[in-house]
Design a protein around this motif. Structure first.
Motif, short mmCIF file in Angstrom:
data_model
loop_
_atom_site.label_atom_id
_atom_site.label_comp_id
_atom_site.label_asym_id
_atom_site.label_seq_id
_atom_site.Cartn_x
_atom_site.Cartn_y
_atom_site.Cartn_z
N PHE A 128 48.55 30.51 46.47
CA PHE A 128 49.47 30.62 45.33
C PHE A 128 49.30 29.49 44.33
O PHE A 128 49.14 29.72 43.14
N LEU A 129 49.32 28.25 44.80
CA LEU A 129 49.27 27.11 43.88
C LEU A 129 47.85 26.64 43.63
O LEU A 129 47.04 26.54 44.56
N PHE A 130 47.54 26.35 42.36
CA PHE A 130 46.29 25.71 41.96
C PHE A 130 46.54 24.24 41.66
O PHE A 130 47.52 23.89 41.00
N GLY B 266 48.76 21.29 35.07
CA GLY B 266 47.67 21.85 35.87
C GLY B 266 48.08 22.32 37.25
O GLY B 266 47.32 23.02 37.91
N LEU B 267 49.26 21.93 37.74
CA LEU B 267 49.76 22.44 39.02
C LEU B 267 50.51 23.73 38.71
O LEU B 267 51.68 23.72 38.32
N VAL B 268 49.82 24.85 38.87
CA VAL B 268 50.36 26.14 38.44
C VAL B 268 50.21 27.16 39.56
O VAL B 268 49.38 27.01 40.46
N GLY B 269 51.01 28.20 39.48
CA GLY B 269 50.98 29.25 40.48
C GLY B 269 50.26 30.48 39.99
O GLY B 269 50.26 30.79 38.80
N ALA B 270 49.64 31.19 40.94
CA ALA B 270 48.98 32.46 40.63
C ALA B 270 49.98 33.58 40.83
O ALA B 270 50.22 34.03 41.96
N ILE B 271 50.59 34.03 39.75
CA ILE B 271 51.63 35.05 39.84
C ILE B 271 51.12 36.34 40.48
O ILE B 271 51.84 36.97 41.26
N PRO B 272 49.87 36.78 40.23
CA PRO B 272 49.40 38.01 40.88
C PRO B 272 49.36 37.93 42.41
O PRO B 272 49.27 38.97 43.08
#
Length: 743
Positions: free
Chosen positions: A419-421, A299-305
């Motif tokens: 960037f990070l969720f 769940g700790l993911v980055g928003a590439i856009p």
């Protein structure tokens, strides 16, 4: 040295008279020196450590000695023309020494002059004592200095070492220039002095500065090694190579490899944006770190856009733009209590080394007077196809400019805003790393707890809908399309359970053609077309484009029924959602029990009709409303249950026959429920009929109206047949046709 008859040495005599005049005369002996082969040469060499502890700063002392024949009729030892000293392998330059270190230029050192030495105090790396025949021992003292170019930093080996030994009392100045060359692979040091004066000495002692910032450090491994030398005499006879033993001790067996791992999450708010810091620490005496493989918490993911991905060759050169930067890396290096810290930007890159994304970490190797260029470390960024977890893998540099890094800590901060969720699951999660040492076979696994908070306050409002079509057949089966939509800033979906109505059973002939588990595992896109039963599309804010893929039936070992697996791909990322299928009494239940904790805007699964359709039709789909019990569970534990109505298109009233006889239109109408049908049109009388149940063929007699009878024929009329169901759940519908009234 023997000059021979044609290469005599010259003595110059300069005189200054009381009247201010000068005179100069040169004298050369008529016969050169000879019989140099009889000149003895027996240099001695010794090496002493300030500590024998492994992987520690060591203020080494080296001593070169020459014996002298005190007999006036004897032959003294030759002077030393060149001196080469190879320190034991494992004793290397220490990055910690860069703190406060400066360099000294040739002009500041004043080699070849008696000018006062003007080297910066920070360039002094050791002390020197020189004993010469004819003067009391210890008369000549001085220092060793790190040499550097007249302008600019030191950019590459070999590194210059200046040595001075002077006596103001006796008016003697000795200044030597040497170079230190580290092996580019091992860091083993070789010091070479070529420009030595043809003068006798009895002992030269070089002692490196004491303390944690000393320039040298001992081997990591405990072993007995040897310093080797090669001293060449001015006499021209063979070089001599005395050696000196050296031993490092105190090592445990085996060498420890137990690093520390720490993480820091700027915001613990579930589902919110955050910054994340990852740290590895290594104490002196631990094996050196070579490879890192770190998996972030689910769940700790980055928003590439949110990032402009850096491409090649900029990523390889570490010259990405600020639009690609996501954070900063800091590395501390060196033995002792005061390692030196380097830092540089971390860039997000496009595909690298087979992974969909990568990192380019560009750390300038700038320390004190050194600038050894930018050291670019690459990492792969992969995404687990079932959990969505992000894994970064990198091989770290271990030596730069012949200087082993002796890594002490690695710190990576991902700080790019937006960037990070964070995860939306508040359970106990972890950051997991697999570390490999430079010895290769030694590995360590580390796990650091990670947890967010506030999950229960996150909204969870999924919108789930389903459609089918009334057009079914035994050959092509039935269709079903489902769409799940999620609002922003809420909990992510953890599981979805759907139970199909009995009117939409699984198609046995298709189940029997499911893809074998081994085939699917080898290549999820390599299953036969007969096992592919549909398509899937998803939109997520973590990737720039839509993810697309297939729905495929997969037979898993002892499972009673094949699973419905969804294979999604986009931006180089593959995600597989496993739908466990169960069939009881002809009713199919599919459960996607574990979906990634990743934000998804929408996901649509389309199971169309066709020769290999997943579903069959049991009866007329329009005859009664179809409902699909649905349970959707959020990552935060919230549960939404609904009885999802399947919207069946093509249901309602249908005109299946028409005929005009004279002034009357005869219609045959099909309905799918009880209700009222009404036919109307211009120039026609409106006619209605109530039906107590569904009818495949009901007749309606629709005559021309008075105006229609008076119209000049032939003419065309558009006829509309409307249907108002008895129960609201069916929904109103209408059907149209055009007829022609002739003469």
């Amino acid at each position: 040295s023997c000059t021979g008859t044609g290469e005599q040495t010259t003595t110059t005599l300069k005189l200054k008279f009381a009247n201010g005049e000068h005179a100069e005369a040169k004298y050369s002996p008529p016969i050169g020196s000879e019989k140099c082969d009889l000149v003895p040469f027996n240099p001695g060499f010794a090496l002493a450590e300030s500590t024998s502890a492994f992987d520690s700063p060591d203020a080494l002392t080296t001593e070169l000695s020459l014996a002298h024949n005190e007999d006036h009729e004897g032959i003294d030892d030759s002077q030393v023309k060149t001196a080469v000293v190879r320190l034991p392998e494992g004793i290397t330059l220490n990055p910690s020494a860069a703190a406060g270190l400066e360099d000294c230029t040739v002009e500041q050192f004043g080699i070849g002059t008696k000018n006062p030495i003007d080297c910066p105090s920070g360039s002094k790396v050791g002390s020197v004592t020189l004993d010469v025949p004819g003067l009391p021992d210890g008369s000549l003292k001085g220092s060793a200095y790190l040499g550097g170019p007249a302008s600019g930093p030191i950019t590459a080996p070999p590194y210059t070492l200046f040595v001075s030994a002077e006596s103001e009392r006796y008016g003697v100045v000795v200044r030597l220039e040497g170079e230190v060359s580290p092996d580019p692979s091992t860091g083993q040091l070789t010091a070479t002095f070529k420009k030595n004066p043809e003068q006798p000495f009895s002992k030269l002692i070089l002692h490196m500065n004491d303390g944690p910032l000393t320039s040298l450090a001992n081997n990591l491994k405990c072993e007995s090694t040897t310093a080797s030398t090669e001293f060449t005499p001015f006499s021209g006879t063979a070089p001599k190579s005395p050696t000196a033993p050296f031993e490092v001790n105190g090592c445990p067996a085996p060498l420890p490899f137990s690093l520390s791992q720490g993480i820091s999450n700027e915001s613990a708010k579930a589902g919110g944006h955050t910054s994340f810091t990852f740290t590895l620490g290594r104490e002196d005496g631990q094996q050196y770190l070579k490879k890192v493989r770190t998996t972030l918490p689910p769940g700790l993911v980055g928003a590439i856009p949110a990032v402009t991905l850096c491409g090649e060759p900029q990523a390889a050169a570490g010259t990405c733009s600020s639009a690609s930067r996501i954070g900063t890396a800091r590395v501390s290096a060196g033995a002792g209590t005061s390692p030196f810290t380097f830092s540089g930007p971390v860039y997000m890159t496009g595909p690298y080394n087979g992974a969909p994304f990568g990192l380019s970490v560009a750390v300038p190797a700038v320390a004190g007077p050194f600038n050894l260029g930018t050291i670019v470390t690459r990492a792969t960024i992969s995404v687990n196809q079932t959990t969505g977890q992000v894994t970064a893998t990198s091989e770290l540099p271990t030596i730069v400019g012949g200087i082993p890094i002796r890594l002490r800590s690695l710190n990576v901060e991902v700080t790019r805003q937006g960037f990070l969720f964070n995860p939306t699951n508040c359970g106990q999660l972890a950051t997991i790393s697999a570390l490999t040492s430079t010895l290769g076979s030694t590995q360590e696994n580390l796990s650091t707890p990670f947890q967010v908070e506030g999950c229960s306050s996150l909204p969870f409002k999924p919108a789930f809908s389903a459609t089918s079509t009334s057009k079914t057949s035994k050959v092509n089966g039935a269709s079903l399309s489902t769409t799940l939509k999620m609002p922003n800033d809420g909990a992510n979906v953890k599981s979805v359970l759907v139970t199909l109505p009995k009117q939409l059973p699984s198609r046995l002939t298709t189940l029997q053609k499911a893809c074998l588990e081994a085939t699917f595992a080898a290549n999820p896109l390599g299953c036969a077309e007969t096992a592919v039963v549909g398509t899937v599309n998803a939109v997520t804010p973590t990737l720039p484009g839509e993810m697309k893929g297939i729905a495929v039936l997969v037979s898993h070992g002892g499972a009673a029924f094949p699973d419905l697996d969804l294979v999604l791909e986009g931006s180089g990322v593959r995600i597989i959602l496993v739908g466990n299928t169960d069939i009881k009494n002809g009713i199919t239940t599919t459960t996607f029990a574990s979906t990634p904790d990743v934000p998804v805007s929408s996901i649509t699964v389309n199971l169309p009709t066709g020769p290999h359709s997943a579903l069959a039709a049991f009866g007329d789909l329009c005859r009664s409303p179809l409902f699909m019990p649905t349970t959707i569970t959020g990552q935060n534990g919230a549960v939404v249950k609904q009885n999802t109505k399947i919207n069946v298109t093509g249901c309602g009233v249908k005109i299946v026959g028409r005929k005009v006889i004279g002034k009357t239109l005869f219609l045959t109408v099909k309905t799918f429920a009880a209700g009222t049908i009404r036919a109307k049109g211009r120039s026609l009388r409106t006619v209605s009929k109530k039906l107590g149940s569904a009818h495949n063929a009901v007749s309606l007699k629709v005559p021309l109206s008075k105006a229609g009878r008076n119209r000049h024929r032939p003419f065309k009329v558009k006829v509309t047949v409307g249907f108002t169901p008895k129960t609201r759940s069916v929904g109103k519908s209408s059907s149209h046709t055009t007829v022609k009234f002739r003469r």
